[in-house]
Design a protein around this motif. Structure first.
Motif, PDB file in Angstrom:
ATOM      1  N   THR A  38      39.980  32.470  27.777  1.00 29.96           N
ATOM      2  CA  THR A  38      41.137  33.108  27.160  1.00 29.96           C
ATOM      3  C   THR A  38      41.450  34.403  27.904  1.00 29.96           C
ATOM      4  N   ARG A  39      42.640  34.935  27.676  1.00 31.70           N
ATOM      5  CA  ARG A  39      43.014  36.176  28.352  1.00 31.70           C
ATOM      6  C   ARG A  39      42.064  37.325  28.007  1.00 31.70           C
ATOM      7  N   PRO A  40      41.701  37.538  26.721  1.00 24.29           N
ATOM      8  CA  PRO A  40      40.729  38.611  26.432  1.00 24.29           C
ATOM      9  C   PRO A  40      39.388  38.401  27.145  1.00 24.29           C
ATOM     10  N   GLN A  41      38.952  37.163  27.274  1.00 24.25           N
ATOM     11  CA  GLN A  41      37.703  36.889  27.996  1.00 24.25           C
ATOM     12  C   GLN A  41      37.840  37.238  29.475  1.00 24.25           C
ATOM     13  N   ARG A  42      39.011  36.964  30.047  1.00 17.36           N
ATOM     14  CA  ARG A  42      39.231  37.301  31.457  1.00 17.36           C
ATOM     15  C   ARG A  42      39.319  38.809  31.663  1.00 17.36           C
ATOM     16  N   VAL A  43      39.859  39.516  30.689  1.00 14.60           N
ATOM     17  CA  VAL A  43      39.899  40.989  30.770  1.00 14.60           C
ATOM     18  C   VAL A  43      38.485  41.543  30.829  1.00 14.60           C
ATOM     19  N   ARG A  44      37.613  41.023  29.972  1.00 15.85           N
ATOM     20  CA  ARG A  44      36.223  41.492  29.961  1.00 15.85           C
ATOM     21  C   ARG A  44      35.493  41.084  31.238  1.00 15.85           C
ATOM     22  N   LEU A  45      35.801  39.895  31.736  1.00 12.45           N
ATOM     23  CA  LEU A  45      35.188  39.455  32.988  1.00 12.45           C
ATOM     24  C   LEU A  45      35.610  40.358  34.141  1.00 12.45           C
ATOM     25  N   LEU A  46      36.873  40.749  34.171  1.00 11.56           N
ATOM     26  CA  LEU A  46      37.353  41.640  35.230  1.00 11.56           C
ATOM     27  C   LEU A  46      36.583  42.961  35.207  1.00 11.56           C
ATOM     28  N   TYR A  47      36.322  43.486  34.027  1.00 11.48           N
ATOM     29  CA  TYR A  47      35.532  44.712  33.924  1.00 11.48           C
ATOM     30  C   TYR A  47      34.136  44.498  34.501  1.00 11.48           C
ATOM     31  N   ALA A  48      33.535  43.330  34.207  1.00 12.17           N
ATOM     32  CA  ALA A  48      32.210  43.029  34.751  1.00 12.17           C
ATOM     33  C   ALA A  48      32.257  42.931  36.271  1.00 12.17           C
ATOM     34  N   ILE A  49      33.298  42.317  36.806  1.00 12.66           N
ATOM     35  CA  ILE A  49      33.444  42.207  38.260  1.00 12.66           C
ATOM     36  C   ILE A  49      33.466  43.599  38.893  1.00 12.66           C
ATOM     37  N   LYS A  50      34.109  44.533  38.230  1.00  9.14           N
ATOM     38  CA  LYS A  50      34.211  45.897  38.760  1.00  9.14           C
ATOM     39  C   LYS A  50      32.901  46.675  38.631  1.00  9.14           C
ATOM     40  N   ALA A  51      32.151  46.418  37.542  1.00  7.51           N
ATOM     41  CA  ALA A  51      31.042  47.319  37.218  1.00  7.51           C
ATOM     42  C   ALA A  51      29.649  46.716  37.300  1.00  7.51           C
ATOM     43  N   ALA A  52      29.499  45.397  37.332  1.00  7.19           N
ATOM     44  CA  ALA A  52      28.169  44.789  37.247  1.00  7.19           C
ATOM     45  C   ALA A  52      27.322  45.074  38.471  1.00  7.19           C
ATOM     46  N   ARG A  53      26.026  45.179  38.258  1.00  9.56           N
ATOM     47  CA  ARG A  53      25.092  45.415  39.361  1.00  9.56           C
ATOM     48  C   ARG A  53      24.882  44.132  40.156  1.00  9.56           C
ATOM     49  N   PRO A  54      24.741  44.218  41.470  1.00 14.05           N
ATOM     50  CA  PRO A  54      24.413  43.037  42.279  1.00 14.05           C
ATOM     51  C   PRO A  54      23.127  42.388  41.766  1.00 14.05           C
ATOM     52  N   GLY A  55      23.120  41.068  41.712  1.00 13.61           N
ATOM     53  CA  GLY A  55      21.956  40.340  41.223  1.00 13.61           C
ATOM     54  C   GLY A  55      22.002  40.046  39.739  1.00 13.61           C
ATOM     55  N   SER A  56      22.937  40.648  39.014  1.00 11.30           N
ATOM     56  CA  SER A  56      23.043  40.411  37.580  1.00 11.30           C
ATOM     57  C   SER A  56      23.925  39.194  37.299  1.00 11.30           C
ATOM     58  N   THR A  57      23.871  38.743  36.047  1.00 13.25           N
ATOM     59  CA  THR A  57      24.672  37.597  35.608  1.00 13.25           C
ATOM     60  C   THR A  57      25.402  37.963  34.331  1.00 13.25           C
ATOM     61  N   TYR A  58      26.647  37.539  34.241  1.00 19.44           N
ATOM     62  CA  TYR A  58      27.471  37.837  33.074  1.00 19.44           C
ATOM     63  C   TYR A  58      27.870  36.532  32.396  1.00 19.44           C
ATOM     64  N   GLU A  59      27.692  36.460  31.083  1.00 21.51           N
ATOM     65  CA  GLU A  59      28.122  35.301  30.314  1.00 21.51           C
ATOM     66  C   GLU A  59      29.543  35.553  29.847  1.00 21.51           C
ATOM     67  N   ALA A  60      30.497  34.824  30.436  1.00 21.37           N
ATOM     68  CA  ALA A  60      31.921  35.108  30.239  1.00 21.37           C
ATOM     69  C   ALA A  60      32.511  34.431  29.015  1.00 21.37           C
ATOM     70  N   GLY A  61      31.793  33.478  28.429  1.00 20.82           N
ATOM     71  CA  GLY A  61      32.317  32.719  27.305  1.00 20.82           C
ATOM     72  C   GLY A  61      32.441  31.252  27.675  1.00 20.82           C
ATOM     73  N   ALA A  62      32.524  30.402  26.658  1.00 18.56           N
ATOM     74  CA  ALA A  62      32.652  28.948  26.854  1.00 18.56           C
ATOM     75  C   ALA A  62      31.537  28.397  27.733  1.00 18.56           C
TER      76      ALA A  62
END
Length: 276
Positions: free
Chosen positions: A235-259
């Motif tokens: 969903t669009r809100p999920q993609r907004v949160r994913l974009l924030y993770a793309i900008k801020a996440a540490r290398p080697g980490s994993t983000y659960e984006a939903g679904a």
């Protein structure tokens, strides 16, 4: 061409099937998803199976026990999962019975929920064929009566539990002019979506730097297309949160984006992983 015809047993899909059979232009497979929300849903499946036998068409079905508390969205997601898996296995195209009134209802629902611009460009998935979009609900009823077709009534269409049913009753008093305004808006937004999709197709990237430097609204659209490369969607809100993770996440980490979708990160790239 082979068509996977989504048939619920309701008047819309029964008319669609009859029209396709009489056109005699494609190889047809009748597909029915039994969501298990209503106790009598098995009767609907039996009706559709009998309809397929009457036309001499292969019948494919799947039953899941979603239960009486399942939302309309849950049922839709599971139904399309079944249809897409079948279409992929058969190298076929999905065909559904959506019509003009479905367009108006879906836009109204999205407006109530606070939609983004894509909420006005509904039913625009080019992987699904919707040949009845030029017809209104009354036209389909008239065809069914003229051809002496039989169909089943879904009891959930009468309940106030689902937002679509409440909207359908409120839209019943719309004038033809008001409906045309909705449909004109939809056509304009569909064309805008087509143009944006064409641009995004060549720009979708896994570069964290690129996604960080461009406008957020553009980045969110590009994420939509990047996920589509893997036949995934958020969903669009999920993609907004994913974009924030793309900008801020540490290398080697994993983000659960939903679904069930996971996204891993290196210093330079984000890596979309398949659902869990």
């Amino acid at each position: 061409m082979k068509y996977i015809v989504a048939v619920s047993g309701g008047v819309d899909s029964v008319v669609l099937l009859d029209m396709l059979v009489k056109a005699d232009e494609h190889e047809l497979v009748v597909a029915h998803f039994d969501h298990g929300i209503r106790q009598e849903s098995a009767d609907d499946a039996s009706f559709v199976a009998g309809l397929a036998r009457r036309y001499g068409i292969r019948y494919e079905t799947r039953r899941e026990e979603l239960g009486p508390n399942a939302s309309e969205e849950q049922a839709r997601i599971r139904r399309y999962t079944f249809l897409r898996e079948l279409a992929e296995a058969e190298s076929a195209t999905i065909v559904t019975a959506h019509h003009k009134d479905d367009i108006i209802e879906t836009i109204a629902i999205n407006l109530i929920r606070g939609t983004g611009w894509r909420g006005l460009a509904v039913l625009g998935d080019l992987t699904v064929n919707r040949p009845l979009l030029g017809h209104g609900k009354q036209e389909l009823y008239d065809y069914a009566l003229q051809e002496n077709l039989e169909w089943v009534q879904d009891a959930t269409n009468q309940t106030e539990t689902y937002l679509r049913n409440r909207i359908r009753r409120r839209l019943g008093g719309m004038s033809d002019d008001q409906k045309h305004q909705f449909l004109d808006l939809w056509a304009n937004q569909r064309e805008l979506a087509r143009l944006i999709d064409g641009e995004a197709l060549g720009l979708a990237t896994d570069s964290r730097y690129f996604m960080t430097m461009i406008d957020d609204r553009c980045a969110i659209e590009l994420l939509r297309h990047k996920l589509a490369e893997y036949s995934l969607a958020l969903t669009r809100p999920q993609r907004v949160r994913l974009l924030y993770a793309i900008k801020a996440a540490r290398p080697g980490s994993t983000y659960e984006a939903g679904a069930g979708i996971r996204v891993g990160f290196t210093k330079r790239e984000f890596i979309v992983k398949y659902p869990l």
